[in-house]
Design a protein around this motif. Structure first.
Motif, short mmCIF file in Angstrom:
data_model
loop_
_atom_site.label_atom_id
_atom_site.label_comp_id
_atom_site.label_asym_id
_atom_site.label_seq_id
_atom_site.Cartn_x
_atom_site.Cartn_y
_atom_site.Cartn_z
N GLU A 1 -24.85 4.32 3.47
CA GLU A 1 -23.95 5.44 3.79
C GLU A 1 -24.44 6.71 3.11
O GLU A 1 -25.28 6.68 2.22
N VAL B 1 -7.84 7.60 6.30
CA VAL B 1 -6.77 6.93 7.08
C VAL B 1 -5.52 7.82 7.20
O VAL B 1 -4.40 7.34 7.05
N LYS C 1 -14.80 8.16 -4.14
CA LYS C 1 -15.86 8.45 -3.16
C LYS C 1 -15.51 9.63 -2.28
O LYS C 1 -16.38 10.30 -1.73
N HIS C 2 -14.19 9.88 -2.19
CA HIS C 2 -13.68 10.92 -1.27
C HIS C 2 -13.43 12.24 -1.99
O HIS C 2 -12.81 13.15 -1.43
N TRP D 1 0.79 -1.22 0.00
CA TRP D 1 0.00 0.00 0.00
C TRP D 1 0.84 1.29 0.00
O TRP D 1 0.28 2.40 -0.08
N ASP E 1 -7.74 -4.87 -2.70
CA ASP E 1 -8.08 -4.57 -1.30
C ASP E 1 -8.79 -5.75 -0.65
O ASP E 1 -8.35 -6.26 0.37
N GLU F 1 -13.47 4.16 -8.28
CA GLU F 1 -13.59 3.32 -7.09
C GLU F 1 -14.49 4.01 -6.09
O GLU F 1 -14.13 5.01 -5.49
C1 AAO Z 1 -1.89 3.00 5.16
C2 AAO Z 1 -2.04 2.33 6.53
C3 AAO Z 1 -2.89 3.22 7.43
C4 AAO Z 1 -2.25 4.60 7.55
C5 AAO Z 1 -2.14 5.17 6.12
C6 AAO Z 1 -1.50 6.55 6.11
O1 AAO Z 1 -2.70 1.08 6.35
O2 AAO Z 1 -2.94 2.63 8.72
O3 AAO Z 1 -3.04 5.44 8.34
O4 AAO Z 1 -1.36 4.31 5.30
O5 AAO Z 1 -0.17 6.44 6.63
C7 AAO Z 1 -4.39 1.49 0.82
C8 AAO Z 1 -4.52 0.62 2.08
C9 AAO Z 1 -4.49 1.47 3.33
C10 AAO Z 1 -3.24 2.32 3.33
C11 AAO Z 1 -3.35 3.22 2.09
C12 AAO Z 1 -2.21 4.23 2.03
O6 AAO Z 1 -5.77 -0.06 2.03
O7 AAO Z 1 -4.47 0.60 4.45
O8 AAO Z 1 -3.18 3.09 4.54
O9 AAO Z 1 -3.30 2.40 0.94
O10 AAO Z 1 -0.96 3.55 2.04
C13 AAO Z 1 -11.97 3.15 2.06
C14 AAO Z 1 -11.95 4.02 0.81
C15 AAO Z 1 -11.44 3.29 -0.41
C16 AAO Z 1 -10.09 2.63 -0.11
C17 AAO Z 1 -10.32 1.69 1.09
C18 AAO Z 1 -9.07 0.92 1.45
O11 AAO Z 1 -13.28 4.46 0.56
O12 AAO Z 1 -11.26 4.21 -1.48
O13 AAO Z 1 -10.71 2.46 2.22
N1 AAO Z 1 -9.54 1.93 -1.27
C19 AAO Z 1 -8.53 2.66 -2.08
C20 AAO Z 1 -7.42 1.72 -2.55
C21 AAO Z 1 -6.62 1.27 -1.35
C22 AAO Z 1 -5.87 2.45 -0.75
C23 AAO Z 1 -6.63 3.70 -0.83
C24 AAO Z 1 -7.86 3.79 -1.39
C25 AAO Z 1 -5.92 4.95 -0.46
O14 AAO Z 1 -8.00 0.63 -3.22
O15 AAO Z 1 -5.70 0.25 -1.70
O16 AAO Z 1 -5.59 2.18 0.64
O17 AAO Z 1 -5.27 5.39 -1.63
C26 AAO Z 1 -16.11 1.12 4.53
C27 AAO Z 1 -16.35 2.30 3.59
C28 AAO Z 1 -15.33 2.30 2.47
C29 AAO Z 1 -13.92 2.22 3.04
C30 AAO Z 1 -13.82 0.95 3.90
C31 AAO Z 1 -12.41 0.77 4.46
O18 AAO Z 1 -16.39 -0.10 3.82
O19 AAO Z 1 -17.64 2.17 3.02
O20 AAO Z 1 -15.46 3.49 1.70
O21 AAO Z 1 -12.99 2.14 1.97
O22 AAO Z 1 -14.77 1.04 4.98
O23 AAO Z 1 -12.10 1.89 5.25
C32 AAO Z 1 -18.34 -3.53 5.19
C33 AAO Z 1 -19.15 -2.27 4.92
C34 AAO Z 1 -18.39 -1.37 3.97
C35 AAO Z 1 -17.08 -1.05 4.62
C36 AAO Z 1 -16.34 -2.36 4.75
C37 AAO Z 1 -14.94 -2.20 5.26
O24 AAO Z 1 -18.23 -4.30 4.01
O25 AAO Z 1 -20.37 -2.63 4.34
O26 AAO Z 1 -19.09 -0.15 3.71
O27 AAO Z 1 -17.06 -3.21 5.66
O28 AAO Z 1 -15.01 -1.63 6.54
#
Ligand code: AAO
Length: 479
Positions: A234, A156, A193-194, A60, A292, A227
């Motif tokens: 929500e 995050v 979404k953001h 990531w 993811d 994405e």
């Molecule tokens: C990393 C570290 C963090 C640190 C950060 C900054 O892990 O601890 O704070 O660096 O230093 C990826 C990784 C992250 C990583 C990030 C940056 O996944 O862990 O953070 O790179 O290195 C949301 C977003 C969605 C995103 C997803 C992961 O809406 O866009 O989080 N995906 C994209 C990429 C992904 C990337 C990023 C974005 C950032 O594909 O690879 O992150 O560029 C709910 C919300 C969603 C939300 C999820 C997770 O979903 O609806 O919008 O996605 O939570 O937060 C059920 C629910 C469903 C829920 C789901 C998960 O299914 O129905 O709604 O549970 O909780």
């Protein structure tokens, strides 16, 4: 717009997650073109923060931009340009995963894969340049029921750019249009979404037409797939983005995983698609798993099927590719136990190329699902039936189903029990190779065959005890 700009009848994308540009170029030429893949989604191409604390070089880190210079562990600008040219030359399109919602996390001075420095605490990224007035406030996303919080705060902890700023928009567009000029066919918009739909609309409107030097029609527009994780419930919903381009349908990934885990009867798939509450097919960008949720980072939880559940996974992929709903993408992964682990790499953090075995599978830690016979042959099935609808649905009322695609293809699935009977295949008379159990090579089939009579009927034999619970025959696999 919703046209993938793929070539000919090709219409499935493969996500070569974390592959290097030179290896993707080789894969386009030696494999993807021959199996009928329409395009490749590549990992983020712009310089990202180097993360060594906690997991060393996690996958990531590539989602933490430090500049828009084209230098990552996958290669440099020249290698990227060369890959796009080589893949387009064999009719395989390139789609870039673009991350412009944010920059890095808030972790002091950060160093990039191209040697740039970022001062994340003061939100100063001199290699772009971005300064603190190009960002929203430091608030964190804490409430997915508050649309303003979701858009104007930090996901995050990632420094949240203000896409409402003309300077930010101009800077993002310079990055995207450079990629278009290099010959890409479109973009996966990370974390759409953001970002406010109104800001995205302005940015997309500023995109150049595709580069005709790469075989695109004059005036062709980049394919945009956004994405947006929306499983319902929500403040932000998918339909705020569907007028701008295609949108990921995560309900699809979650539901197809449930069904092919065996938690639901296959017979209920008779109204699959909008009938299951998914968005209109014309907008839907679909997949069984993504980078993811195959590792628990996105949405879908434990229902998600991955390469780790091989038989059920192949059945789900086969169903996705046999069914007319949505625009399809196949995941291609590296093996992992640690959900944070990055791609196979040497002690200096350099990514190791996949090796190709004699049986066309991959080595060196790469799963290469896209090279599994059952998967690449269903990509060919989907190409063969392009433009047809679904007809002649059959079910035993439980875990056995079958259907035709026009008069071009027929599939049968069993998640329980044995199918052993004559069935309507809708195909012209002839003998067909079952592309799940084998390949049609030099006019001979290495797997099961189905002989179809003048009435379109053929004897279908499929047991859930076989390697694969699917049988698939189509017009291009006729002996
Ligand atoms: C990393 C570290 C963090 C640190 C950060 C900054 O892990 O601890 O704070 O660096 O230093 C990826 C990784 C992250 C990583 C990030 C940056 O996944 O862990 O953070 O790179 O290195 C949301 C977003 C969605 C995103 C997803 C992961 O809406 O866009 O989080 N995906 C994209 C990429 C992904 C990337 C990023 C974005 C950032 O594909 O690879 O992150 O560029 C709910 C919300 C969603 C939300 C999820 C997770 O979903 O609806 O919008 O996605 O939570 O937060 C059920 C629910 C469903 C829920 C789901 C998960 O299914 O129905 O709604 O549970 O909780």
């Amino acid at each position: 717009q919703y046209d993938t700009n793929m070539w000919g009848d090709r219409n499935t994308m493969v996500h070569l997650f974390e592959w290097k540009w030179n290896d993707i170029a080789d894969e386009c030429e030696r494999f993807l073109q021959y199996k009928g893949y329409g395009g490749v989604q590549v990992s983020p191409v712009n310089e990202n923060a180097i993360v060594t604390s906690g997991t060393y070089r996690p996958w990531w880190e590539r989602y933490q931009p430090i500049s828009y210079n084209l230098v990552t562990r996958s290669g440099n600008e020249q290698e990227f340009s060369n890959m796009v040219r080589r893949c387009n030359n064999v009719g395989v399109r390139i789609y870039v995963d673009v991350v412009f919602n944010h920059m890095t996390g808030n972790s002091g001075t950060v160093y990039g894969t191209g040697g740039s420095i970022g001062y994340s605490d003061s939100k100063y990224y001199p290699a772009v340049p971005y300064g603190s007035n190009d960002f929203n406030s430091d608030c964190g996303i804490t409430n997915y029921n508050d649309a303003i919080n979701v858009r104007n705060c930090e996901l995050v902890g990632l420094r949240d750019l203000n896409q409402g700023s003309t300077y930010v928009r101009t800077t993002i567009l310079a990055f995207l249009n450079k990629l278009i000029n290099l010959g890409v066919a479109g973009f996966r918009v990370d974390a759409a979404k953001h970002m406010w739909p109104g800001d995205l609309e302005v940015i997309y409107a500023g995109l150049n037409n595709l580069n005709t030097d790469h075989g695109f029609a004059s005036g062709a527009r980049p394919y945009i797939f956004q994405e947006v994780i929306d499983l319902g419930g929500e403040a932000v919903s998918f339909n705020e983005y569907t007028h701008l381009g295609a949108v990921t349908e995560f309900k699809y990934s979650a539901e197809i995983g449930r069904v092919f885990h065996g938690y639901d009867q296959l017979t209920w798939l008779s109204n699959w698609g909008e009938g299951w509450g998914f968005m209109a097919s014309e907008y839907a960008f679909i997949f069984v798993d993504n980078h993811d949720n195959q590792r628990g980072h996105g949405a879908g939880g434990s229902n998600i099927l991955t390469y780790k559940n091989a038989k059920q996974y192949k059945m789900a992929i086969a169903f996705m590719l046999a069914h007319p709903y949505g625009s399809t993408r196949v995941m291609s992964s590296f093996y992992f136990d640690d959900t944070e682990a990055g791609p196979p790499a040497d002690s200096n953090g350099n990514i190791i190329s996949p090796g190709i075995n004699a049986d066309e599978t991959c080595s060196n830690g790469w799963v290469c699902e896209h090279r599994w016979r059952q998967i690449y042959n269903m990509v060919g099935f989907k190409n063969a039936v392009k433009g047809t609808s679904l007809n002649d649905w059959w079910s035993n009322g439980a875990q056995q189903i079958a259907f035709c695609r026009g008069g071009s293809g027929f599939v049968a699935f069993s998640n329980g029990g044995t199918i052993a009977q004559n069935m309507q295949t809708c195909l012209p008379a002839g003998t067909y190779c079952d592309v799940i159990s084998g390949n049609l090579i030099n006019g001979a089939c290495t797997g099961k065959t189905v002989t179809v009579g003048d009435n379109g009927y053929g004897y279908i034999s499929l047991s859930d005890s076989e390697d694969d619970g699917v049988l698939a025959v189509h017009i291009n696999a006729r002996l």
